[in-house]
Motif scaffolding. Structure first.
Motif, PDB file in Angstrom:
ATOM      1  N   LEU A 120      43.223  45.461 120.814  1.00  0.00           N
ATOM      2  CA  LEU A 120      42.982  44.605 121.393  1.00  0.00           C
ATOM      3  C   LEU A 120      43.229  43.843 122.246  1.00  0.00           C
ATOM      4  O   LEU A 120      42.994  42.504 123.577  1.00  0.00           O
ATOM      5  N   ASN A 121      44.851  43.287 122.009  1.00  0.00           N
ATOM      6  CA  ASN A 121      45.331  42.311 122.796  1.00  0.00           C
ATOM      7  C   ASN A 121      45.194  42.202 124.170  1.00  0.00           C
ATOM      8  O   ASN A 121      46.053  43.167 124.821  1.00  0.00           O
ATOM      9  N   GLU A 122      45.909  40.757 124.454  1.00  0.00           N
ATOM     10  CA  GLU A 122      46.142  40.894 126.191  1.00  0.00           C
ATOM     11  C   GLU A 122      45.908  39.416 126.550  1.00  0.00           C
ATOM     12  O   GLU A 122      46.011  39.212 125.303  1.00  0.00           O
ATOM     13  N   PRO A 123      46.462  39.222 127.685  1.00  0.00           N
ATOM     14  CA  PRO A 123      46.703  37.730 128.209  1.00  0.00           C
ATOM     15  C   PRO A 123      45.969  36.314 127.712  1.00  0.00           C
ATOM     16  O   PRO A 123      44.537  36.595 128.096  1.00  0.00           O
ATOM     17  N   ARG A 124      45.771  35.615 126.548  1.00  0.00           N
ATOM     18  CA  ARG A 124      45.101  34.922 125.992  1.00  0.00           C
ATOM     19  C   ARG A 124      44.300  35.031 124.980  1.00  0.00           C
ATOM     20  O   ARG A 124      43.857  34.722 124.611  1.00  0.00           O
ATOM     21  N   LEU A 125      44.654  36.508 124.905  1.00  0.00           N
ATOM     22  CA  LEU A 125      43.820  37.189 123.786  1.00  0.00           C
ATOM     23  C   LEU A 125      44.781  37.682 122.994  1.00  0.00           C
ATOM     24  O   LEU A 125      45.335  38.797 122.865  1.00  0.00           O
ATOM     25  N   THR A 126      44.673  36.984 121.207  1.00  0.00           N
ATOM     26  CA  THR A 126      45.811  38.098 120.196  1.00  0.00           C
ATOM     27  C   THR A 126      45.250  37.969 118.917  1.00  0.00           C
ATOM     28  O   THR A 126      44.343  37.376 118.382  1.00  0.00           O
ATOM     29  N   ALA A 127      45.212  39.413 118.948  1.00  0.00           N
ATOM     30  CA  ALA A 127      44.717  39.317 117.208  1.00  0.00           C
ATOM     31  C   ALA A 127      45.947  40.130 116.374  1.00  0.00           C
ATOM     32  O   ALA A 127      46.461  40.133 116.472  1.00  0.00           O
ATOM     33  N   LEU A 128      45.725  38.965 114.994  1.00  0.00           N
ATOM     34  CA  LEU A 128      45.759  38.832 114.381  1.00  0.00           C
ATOM     35  C   LEU A 128      45.634  39.226 112.707  1.00  0.00           C
ATOM     36  O   LEU A 128      44.955  39.779 112.621  1.00  0.00           O
ATOM     37  N   VAL A 129      46.729  40.239 111.863  1.00  0.00           N
ATOM     38  CA  VAL A 129      46.405  40.929 110.866  1.00  0.00           C
ATOM     39  C   VAL A 129      46.969  39.629 109.434  1.00  0.00           C
ATOM     40  O   VAL A 129      47.766  38.880 109.741  1.00  0.00           O
ATOM     41  N   CYS A 130      45.135  39.502 108.793  1.00  0.00           N
ATOM     42  CA  CYS A 130      45.229  38.521 107.658  1.00  0.00           C
ATOM     43  C   CYS A 130      44.438  38.347 106.713  1.00  0.00           C
ATOM     44  O   CYS A 130      43.020  38.998 107.764  1.00  0.00           O
ATOM     45  N   ASP A 131      43.985  38.391 105.276  1.00  0.00           N
ATOM     46  CA  ASP A 131      43.332  38.176 104.760  1.00  0.00           C
ATOM     47  C   ASP A 131      42.738  37.304 103.924  1.00  0.00           C
ATOM     48  O   ASP A 131      43.430  36.493 103.816  1.00  0.00           O
ATOM     49  N   GLN A 132      41.494  36.785 104.719  1.00  0.00           N
ATOM     50  CA  GLN A 132      41.187  34.995 105.080  1.00  0.00           C
ATOM     51  C   GLN A 132      40.661  34.637 102.983  1.00  0.00           C
ATOM     52  O   GLN A 132      40.317  33.850 103.024  1.00  0.00           O
ATOM     53  N   SER A 133      41.575  35.559 102.186  1.00  0.00           N
ATOM     54  CA  SER A 133      41.422  34.849 101.040  1.00  0.00           C
ATOM     55  C   SER A 133      42.548  34.771  99.646  1.00  0.00           C
ATOM     56  O   SER A 133      42.675  34.587  98.987  1.00  0.00           O
TER      57      SER A 133
END
Length: 382
Positions: free
Chosen positions: A227-240
């Motif tokens: 999904l990454n594009e200028p001004r938009l970045t997808a990150l991987v993380c566990d919210q717990s």
């Protein structure tokens, strides 16, 4: 990108310094990417090419856009086409302001415009050419204009579920986010969405369009970097995982707005808030969606009309108490939320927590019943 986003409201000298250090081509390429992102799909019946001539000091560049009805506008590659139907011209400084400025900024005489610069060899084409050029120009000018679409429309076009689905959030978001819309904000949303092979990202696309100067980050358990594009970045993380959340926030924050639209497990909501609220900038907002799970036991909620203290709604209740700690615990060193929460606004299934300095003076701590009685005896009544 952060620097370019801020340049839209900066002095001319700061824009010139940015261009000097990054180069005309790098700055122009980034701006053209944004224009193509914002531009609408044209409806012109025949292909049209529109030129944008950009100058900066003694340097000049020409960008040619190819507009084909029913397709996204693209940057024409290779040699310039024989027939240019419209020529737009402006300085690079004005282009920066037009893309990343504010709607209320005055921009007088900031561009030139030549409609059909060359006489067609076949004048029988002229009526169709005028119509096609007008339609293509309108679509391209949407890319050269600060977008003002309302969130309901953006939600529907972006594929987000925050409006007219199970949720009716966009009205609340527009009210709460209006002061931030034209600022170079950093947004983090927990939960990117998507299932059965769909990457999701509808809400991230909506925020990118709504916050035209914003940097948008999404957090998900799975890798959605496609999904990454200028001004938009997808990150991987566990919210717990509070340590992982803090590490992510140190790298990509601080944030002006954090939105929890993740698992909606009540424990996860509380973990995420405790980990990320310290990384919200003063004056920013922390948003919690889908608080109906506070009443669903399998999601960590409680049955009955009063949600328990370990639920998302229990968290909001506690924050209201923290907001008033001066009144009940003035002699105790304040917690992070007692010190930094200055507003709690709850609507159905969604709440907004405002960060600032909770330093308003309350009643004196020595005021007891006798003092109140004495005060009341000398207070005029209607």
């Amino acid at each position: 990108m952060d620097r370019l986003l801020r340049a839209g409201t900066a002095a001319d000298a700061e824009i010139s310094l940015l261009v000097k250090e990054e180069g005309v081509d790098a700055v122009l390429d980034a701006l053209v990417d944004e224009v193509l992102y914002r531009a609408s799909v044209p409806a012109n019946p025949e292909p049209v090419h529109i030129a944008l001539d950009v100058t900066h000091d003694a340097e000049a560049r020409r960008v040619v856009f190819r507009c084909v009805g029913g397709e996204r506008i693209v940057r024409a590659e290779g040699e310039a086409p024989v027939e240019i139907c419209r020529e737009l011209g402006m300085t690079l400084t004005h282009l920066v302001r037009r893309i990343y400025g504010r709607p209320d900024q005055r921009r007088t005489g900031d561009f030139s415009d030549v409609f059909l610069p060359a006489r067609p060899d076949d004048l029988s084409r002229l009526p169709g050419l005028v119509v096609a050029t007008s339609l293509a120009s309108g679509a391209l000018m949407n890319g050269l204009t600060i977008p003002r679409d309302d969130l309901g429309a953006l939600c529907s076009s972006s594929g987000s579920d925050k409006w007219a689905s199970f949720h009716w959030y966009t009205g609340h978001y527009e009210r709460e986010f209006a002061p931030y819309r034209d600022e170079p904000v950093r947004i983090l949303e927990i939960g990117i969405g998507g299932f059965d092979g769909d990457l999701g990202g509808g809400s991230l696309r909506m925020w990118k369009r709504y916050f035209h100067r914003g940097q948008i980050f999404g957090l998900d358990l799975f890798d959605k970097s496609a999904l990454n594009e200028p001004r938009l970045t997808a990150l991987v993380c566990d919210q717990s995982d509070p340590a992982a959340l803090a590490a992510l926030a140190r790298e990509h924050g601080p944030f002006d707005i954090v939105i929890d639209d993740g698992s909606h497990e009540n424990q996860h909501v509380r973990i995420s808030f405790d980990a990320l609220f310290p990384f919200v900038r003063p004056g920013g907002l922390y948003v919690i969606e889908d608080m109906q799970t506070a009443y669903i036991p399998r999601m960590g909620g409680t049955e009955g009309p009063s949600a328990g203290p370990d639920t998302s709604i229990g968290l909001i209740k506690r924050l209201v108490d923290d907001l008033h700690y001066h009144e009940h615990s003035p002699a105790v060193a304040p917690t992070v939320t007692q010190r930094d929460v200055v507003g709690v606004r709850a609507y159905r299934n969604i709440a907004f927590v405002e960060k600032g300095t909770n330093g308003e003076v309350g009643i004196p701590p020595w005021m007891d019943d006798a003092a109140w009685a004495a005060l009341g005896a000398h207070t005029p009544t209607e």
